[in-house]
Design a protein around this motif. Structure first.
Motif, PDB file in Angstrom:
ATOM      1  N   GLU A  60      -7.532 -29.621  -3.127  1.00 50.09           N
ATOM      2  CA  GLU A  60      -9.005 -28.535  -3.043  1.00 50.09           C
ATOM      3  C   GLU A  60      -9.679 -28.055  -4.118  1.00 50.09           C
ATOM      4  O   GLU A  60      -8.658 -28.640  -5.506  1.00 50.09           O
ATOM      5  CB  GLU A  60      -7.894 -26.952  -2.731  1.00 50.09           C
ATOM      6  CG  GLU A  60      -7.205 -26.882  -1.000  1.00 50.09           C
ATOM      7  CD  GLU A  60      -6.380 -25.626  -1.129  1.00 50.09           C
ATOM      8  OE1 GLU A  60      -6.711 -25.188  -1.559  1.00 50.09           O
ATOM      9  OE2 GLU A  60      -5.314 -25.926   0.119  1.00 50.09           O
ATOM     10  N   ALA A  61     -10.484 -27.938  -4.073  1.00 53.58           N
ATOM     11  CA  ALA A  61     -11.365 -27.568  -5.221  1.00 53.58           C
ATOM     12  C   ALA A  61     -11.892 -26.222  -5.076  1.00 53.58           C
ATOM     13  O   ALA A  61     -12.491 -26.000  -3.960  1.00 53.58           O
ATOM     14  CB  ALA A  61     -12.554 -29.387  -5.350  1.00 53.58           C
ATOM     15  N   VAL A  62     -12.252 -25.769  -6.325  1.00 53.05           N
ATOM     16  CA  VAL A  62     -13.287 -24.475  -6.218  1.00 53.05           C
ATOM     17  C   VAL A  62     -13.998 -24.924  -7.366  1.00 53.05           C
ATOM     18  O   VAL A  62     -13.515 -24.844  -8.861  1.00 53.05           O
ATOM     19  CB  VAL A  62     -11.690 -23.301  -6.348  1.00 53.05           C
ATOM     20  CG1 VAL A  62     -12.567 -21.936  -6.825  1.00 53.05           C
ATOM     21  CG2 VAL A  62     -11.203 -23.116  -5.252  1.00 53.05           C
ATOM     22  N   ILE A  63     -15.069 -24.090  -7.092  1.00 51.50           N
ATOM     23  CA  ILE A  63     -15.779 -24.459  -7.850  1.00 51.50           C
ATOM     24  C   ILE A  63     -16.831 -23.208  -8.375  1.00 51.50           C
ATOM     25  O   ILE A  63     -17.076 -22.584  -7.260  1.00 51.50           O
ATOM     26  CB  ILE A  63     -17.087 -25.628  -8.055  1.00 51.50           C
ATOM     27  CG1 ILE A  63     -16.883 -27.159  -7.578  1.00 51.50           C
ATOM     28  CG2 ILE A  63     -18.670 -25.294  -8.932  1.00 51.50           C
ATOM     29  CD1 ILE A  63     -18.117 -27.877  -7.269  1.00 51.50           C
ATOM     30  N   ASP A  64     -16.925 -22.878 -10.078  1.00 48.33           N
ATOM     31  CA  ASP A  64     -17.284 -21.846 -10.192  1.00 48.33           C
ATOM     32  C   ASP A  64     -18.356 -21.781 -10.735  1.00 48.33           C
ATOM     33  O   ASP A  64     -18.660 -22.134 -12.229  1.00 48.33           O
ATOM     34  CB  ASP A  64     -15.828 -20.865 -11.368  1.00 48.33           C
ATOM     35  CG  ASP A  64     -16.599 -19.112 -11.538  1.00 48.33           C
ATOM     36  OD1 ASP A  64     -17.731 -19.099 -12.272  1.00 48.33           O
ATOM     37  OD2 ASP A  64     -15.858 -18.385 -12.392  1.00 48.33           O
ATOM     38  N   TYR A  65     -19.459 -22.101 -10.568  1.00 49.21           N
ATOM     39  CA  TYR A  65     -20.611 -22.248 -11.131  1.00 49.21           C
ATOM     40  C   TYR A  65     -21.111 -21.523 -12.522  1.00 49.21           C
ATOM     41  O   TYR A  65     -21.879 -21.895 -13.052  1.00 49.21           O
ATOM     42  CB  TYR A  65     -21.929 -22.610 -10.070  1.00 49.21           C
ATOM     43  CG  TYR A  65     -21.760 -23.242  -8.697  1.00 49.21           C
ATOM     44  CD1 TYR A  65     -22.629 -24.369  -9.100  1.00 49.21           C
ATOM     45  CD2 TYR A  65     -21.555 -23.078  -7.649  1.00 49.21           C
ATOM     46  CE1 TYR A  65     -22.283 -25.976  -8.263  1.00 49.21           C
ATOM     47  CE2 TYR A  65     -21.317 -24.632  -6.552  1.00 49.21           C
ATOM     48  CZ  TYR A  65     -21.766 -25.276  -7.143  1.00 49.21           C
ATOM     49  OH  TYR A  65     -21.895 -26.422  -6.363  1.00 49.21           O
ATOM     50  N   MET A  70     -14.458 -26.015 -12.857  1.00 49.91           N
ATOM     51  CA  MET A  70     -14.629 -26.881 -11.208  1.00 49.91           C
ATOM     52  C   MET A  70     -12.812 -26.569 -11.510  1.00 49.91           C
ATOM     53  O   MET A  70     -12.399 -27.344 -12.779  1.00 49.91           O
ATOM     54  CB  MET A  70     -14.612 -27.944 -10.910  1.00 49.91           C
ATOM     55  CG  MET A  70     -13.836 -28.820  -9.301  1.00 49.91           C
ATOM     56  SD  MET A  70     -14.829 -29.982  -8.832  1.00 49.91           S
ATOM     57  CE  MET A  70     -13.903 -31.246 -10.290  1.00 49.91           C
ATOM     58  N   TYR A  71     -11.967 -25.884 -10.588  1.00 48.67           N
ATOM     59  CA  TYR A  71     -10.114 -26.280 -10.422  1.00 48.67           C
ATOM     60  C   TYR A  71     -10.046 -26.982  -9.463  1.00 48.67           C
ATOM     61  O   TYR A  71     -10.673 -26.901  -8.447  1.00 48.67           O
ATOM     62  CB  TYR A  71      -9.944 -24.457 -10.282  1.00 48.67           C
ATOM     63  CG  TYR A  71     -10.321 -24.149 -11.169  1.00 48.67           C
ATOM     64  CD1 TYR A  71      -9.829 -23.444 -12.541  1.00 48.67           C
ATOM     65  CD2 TYR A  71     -10.960 -22.804 -11.226  1.00 48.67           C
ATOM     66  CE1 TYR A  71      -9.816 -22.569 -13.671  1.00 48.67           C
ATOM     67  CE2 TYR A  71     -11.740 -21.579 -11.988  1.00 48.67           C
ATOM     68  CZ  TYR A  71     -11.079 -21.712 -13.006  1.00 48.67           C
ATOM     69  OH  TYR A  71     -10.980 -20.495 -14.034  1.00 48.67           O
ATOM     70  N   ARG A  73      -6.345 -28.330  -7.299  1.00 44.45           N
ATOM     71  CA  ARG A  73      -5.167 -28.548  -6.909  1.00 44.45           C
ATOM     72  C   ARG A  73      -4.544 -28.722  -5.606  1.00 44.45           C
ATOM     73  O   ARG A  73      -5.312 -29.292  -4.742  1.00 44.45           O
ATOM     74  CB  ARG A  73      -4.581 -26.598  -6.879  1.00 44.45           C
ATOM     75  CG  ARG A  73      -4.904 -25.669  -5.477  1.00 44.45           C
ATOM     76  CD  ARG A  73      -4.934 -24.983  -5.443  1.00 44.45           C
ATOM     77  NE  ARG A  73      -5.172 -24.397  -4.062  1.00 44.45           N
ATOM     78  CZ  ARG A  73      -5.391 -22.700  -3.493  1.00 44.45           C
ATOM     79  NH1 ARG A  73      -5.300 -22.148  -4.598  1.00 44.45           N
ATOM     80  NH2 ARG A  73      -5.902 -22.679  -3.019  1.00 44.45           N
ATOM     81  N   ASP A  75      -3.431 -30.152  -2.238  1.00 45.93           N
ATOM     82  CA  ASP A  75      -3.843 -29.945  -0.903  1.00 45.93           C
ATOM     83  C   ASP A  75      -2.628 -29.277  -0.493  1.00 45.93           C
ATOM     84  O   ASP A  75      -1.382 -29.848  -0.630  1.00 45.93           O
ATOM     85  CB  ASP A  75      -4.910 -31.026   0.189  1.00 45.93           C
ATOM     86  CG  ASP A  75      -5.035 -30.161   1.124  1.00 45.93           C
ATOM     87  OD1 ASP A  75      -4.542 -28.540   1.822  1.00 45.93           O
ATOM     88  OD2 ASP A  75      -5.100 -30.862   2.376  1.00 45.93           O
TER      89      ASP A  75
END
Length: 76
Positions: A60-65, A70-71, A73, A75
């Motif tokens: 799982e990728a979370v991008i904080d522009y 980019m975080y 973890r 899945d």
């Protein structure tokens, strides 16, 4: 490409790749010179590599522009 031609591209198999606490085994990666991309974006730019689907498909990728982060973890 993003910043011009990348030059010759090779393929290699990494027995293990680690990004933070995430590890994946037997990942085939493309290997090429990123200096053209870095020089096209100024000396303050820092590129260590380009993360592709082979690494991201099980994460799982979370991008904080706004923060430029980019975080990743596992899945699930």
């Amino acid at each position: 490409g993003i910043g011009g031609p990348a030059g010759p591209i090779g393929m290699t198999l990494l027995p293990l790749i680690t990004v933070g606490s995430i590890q994946k085994k037997n990942v085939t990666v493309a290997v090429f010179d990123l200096s053209g991309i870095v020089s096209g974006h100024g000396k303050s730019s820092k590129f260590d590599g380009i993360i592709g689907f082979d690494l991201l498909e099980d994460l799982e990728a979370v991008i904080d522009y706004k923060a430029g982060v980019m975080y990743l973890r596992a899945d699930g």
